[in-house]
Design an enzyme around this catalytic site. Structure first.
Site, short mmCIF file in Angstrom:
data_model
loop_
_atom_site.label_atom_id
_atom_site.label_comp_id
_atom_site.label_asym_id
_atom_site.label_seq_id
_atom_site.Cartn_x
_atom_site.Cartn_y
_atom_site.Cartn_z
N GLY A 161 -29.96 -1.15 -38.44
CA GLY A 161 -29.23 -2.39 -38.24
C GLY A 161 -30.17 -3.58 -38.36
O GLY A 161 -30.01 -4.60 -37.70
N ASP A 211 -27.97 5.07 -45.79
CA ASP A 211 -26.62 5.50 -45.43
C ASP A 211 -26.74 6.32 -44.15
O ASP A 211 -27.16 7.47 -44.18
CB ASP A 211 -26.02 6.34 -46.56
CG ASP A 211 -24.60 6.81 -46.24
OD1 ASP A 211 -24.08 6.47 -45.16
OD2 ASP A 211 -24.03 7.54 -47.07
N GLU A 234 -22.07 -17.94 -16.82
CA GLU A 234 -22.25 -18.40 -18.20
C GLU A 234 -21.30 -19.57 -18.46
O GLU A 234 -20.18 -19.60 -17.94
CB GLU A 234 -21.97 -17.27 -19.18
CG GLU A 234 -22.88 -16.05 -19.02
CD GLU A 234 -22.50 -14.94 -19.98
OE1 GLU A 234 -23.07 -14.89 -21.07
OE2 GLU A 234 -21.62 -14.13 -19.63
N HIS A 245 -26.14 -5.00 -16.03
CA HIS A 245 -27.02 -6.08 -15.61
C HIS A 245 -27.03 -6.27 -14.09
O HIS A 245 -28.08 -6.24 -13.45
CB HIS A 245 -26.62 -7.40 -16.28
CG HIS A 245 -26.75 -7.40 -17.76
ND1 HIS A 245 -27.68 -6.64 -18.44
CD2 HIS A 245 -26.07 -8.06 -18.73
CE1 HIS A 245 -27.57 -6.84 -19.74
NE2 HIS A 245 -26.60 -7.70 -19.93
#
Length: 483
Positions: free
Chosen positions: A17, A94, A216, A240
């Site tokens: 990625g 792939d 946030e 978290h």
């Protein structure tokens, strides 16, 4: 005070990625900063692996642009950019087939540290792990880094752990939670276990309650489709906030080594009491004249997914018996802040006027935006006129106390990736730890689903729904201000 940089050994790091958002925004700009700091050696190699057939030059150009866009490089660091870019390689691969694996195998230097970062969907973890071994790419000392989500419930977490353990030993698996890489989170352990001052007070005899807040100002943004299947409980609380709670509540480990630390964190999770329905509040931000609602952002007009959660939790052991832990997290709140507040009990008896002892001592650990710690204490107000008491913070903000070396201080991802190369798992979650967290979280989510629970609406720019205020007010306490 100048931070000391200890270089790591040469390594090969493969980022599956490698053209994705996380790689461009965080991983590669972070590695560039480590390169500029002298921690990443010239003999290191970073290999991006992704589906696109962009070629090595195209990949290097992409990452050059990403570093300039997201890495905020200084003029001094830009002189190193060409040398860093030269260490980048690219393989079109792939993941679910055989294409590109042979080329990747030829690039890997097996006499060096090998690390493989799975910056892809969890559904692809098994395919990557299997092919790394079937193509004889991974060495017995290789490390794999996997991003959250580590499943979406206990059953899927167990399945994911099983898939990874079929190909790699637990000692090779690094489950990354960037919150644990923050400077203040690590300093929390240093403050607790490196100073005699706090440990005698770190228990139910002296602590009234603990608040953990992660607020946030942003909404779900472009993550609406993902977030709507997850929600604040799965996206933030299970990982978290749970990790922050563990570091606050854990017993001193016998040694500062990975398994000793993680053994103590696991004991905390297993000691968490089941949460009653009236000790949980779910919220969802509503529309205003200028901002869209959560449902609009998530493109789901009937969504019951929470963008806010507040929980009153208890740990059933001797140290914390009777001490409530108040956890809250939410989006589109009034300020961006992450804070742990240890609120000490009131004086058993005050020799001063009654009005002077209204406030309690609070140790506040600020994780973001400005990392540091403050300890609220009571002192005499300077000047004549009698014994007038005021409450002031002893400020331990790192930029002030240690000097502002923000350019040299690694962010969470930088630090954690360097720990992977060193083979240090202290700040990474173990498989049984992940499963224990889901075992505690799942019944809360299942209860919501069973009763078709509807989140309470709250205004954008507020501190959350009114029910969350009542959750703590019923106990005669108040949330700390989100600021």
């Amino acid at each position: 005070m100048v931070s000391r940089v200890i270089p790591v050994e040469p390594f090969d790091l493969v980022i599956f990625g490698g053209t994705g958002d996380l790689a461009r925004r965080k991983i590669l700009p972070g590695l560039f900063r480590r390169f500029c700091a002298g921690q990443m050696p010239a003999g290191a190699r970073i290999i991006g692996a992704a589906r696109g057939d962009i070629g090595q030059q195209g990949y290097q150009d992409m990452i050059r642009g990403a570093i300039n866009e997201f890495g905020a490089p200084s003029a001094e660091s830009l002189v190193h950019l060409d040398a860093f870019i030269a260490q980048l390689h690219y393989v079109a691969i792939d993941i679910c087939g055989d294409g590109g694996w042979g080329e990747l195998a030829k690039l890997i230097r097996k006499d060096l540290v090998n690390a493989y970062y799975f910056s892809v969907a969890p559904s692809l973890f098994g395919d990557i792990a299997a092919r790394l071994n079937s193509w004889d790419i991974a060495t017995p000392e290789a490390r794999i880094v996997v991003e959250k989500p580590f499943g979406r419930d206990l059953q899927s977490a167990k399945a994911l752990n099983k898939v990874l353990s079929q190909q790699f030993d637990e000692s090779q698996i690094y489950r990354i939670d960037h919150y644990l890489g923050k400077e203040t989170v690590q300093n929390l352990m240093a403050v607790r276990f490196g100073n005699l001052l706090f440990e005698p007070l770190w228990n139910a005899q002296y602590i009234d309650h603990i608040q953990i807040t992660v607020a946030e100002t942003v909404g779900v943004g472009g993550r609406g489709a993902y977030y709507d299947k997850s929600g604040a409980m799965r996206d933030m609380v299970q990982n978290h906030l749970m990790q922050l709670l563990c570091l606050i509540a854990m017993e001193p480990p016998s040694h500062f080594d990975p398994d000793a630390v993680r053994d103590e964190k696991l004991k905390v999770i297993r000691s968490l009491a089941p949460v009653a329905a009236h000790h949980v509040v779910r919220g969802q931000y509503d529309a205003t004249a200028t901002t869209a609602s959560y449902r609009t952002d998530a493109e789901n007009p009937r969504s019951f997914t929470e963008s806010y959660v507040a929980i009153k939790a208890h740990i059933e052991n001797w140290r914390w018996a009777g001490v409530p832990f108040y956890l809250r997290t939410g989006k589109k709140l009034k300020a961006r802040t992450s804070e742990i507040a240890i609120v000490f009990k009131k004086l058993p008896h005050s020799i001063f006027e009654k009005s002077a002892d209204e406030k309690q001592n609070v140790l506040a650990i600020q994780l973001q935006p400005n990392e540091g710690m403050t300890l609220d204490v009571t002192i005499k107000e300077p000047g004549p006129g009698g014994m007038r008491l005021v409450h002031v913070p002893l400020d331990m903000t790192f930029a002030d106390a240690l000097g502002d070396h923000s350019e040299d201080t690694p962010d969470a991802y930088e630090r954690l990736i360097m720990d992977v190369i060193r083979g240090d798992q202290t700040l990474f979650m173990r498989g049984d730890e992940v499963e224990a967290a889901w075992k505690w979280t799942d019944p809360i989510i299942e209860a919501w689903e069973a009763r078709n629970d509807v989140p309470k609406l709250y205004d954008v720019g507020s501190a959350g729904p009114e029910d969350a205020m009542a959750l703590i007010h019923r106990d005669g306490r108040r949330w700390r201000e989100v600021k």
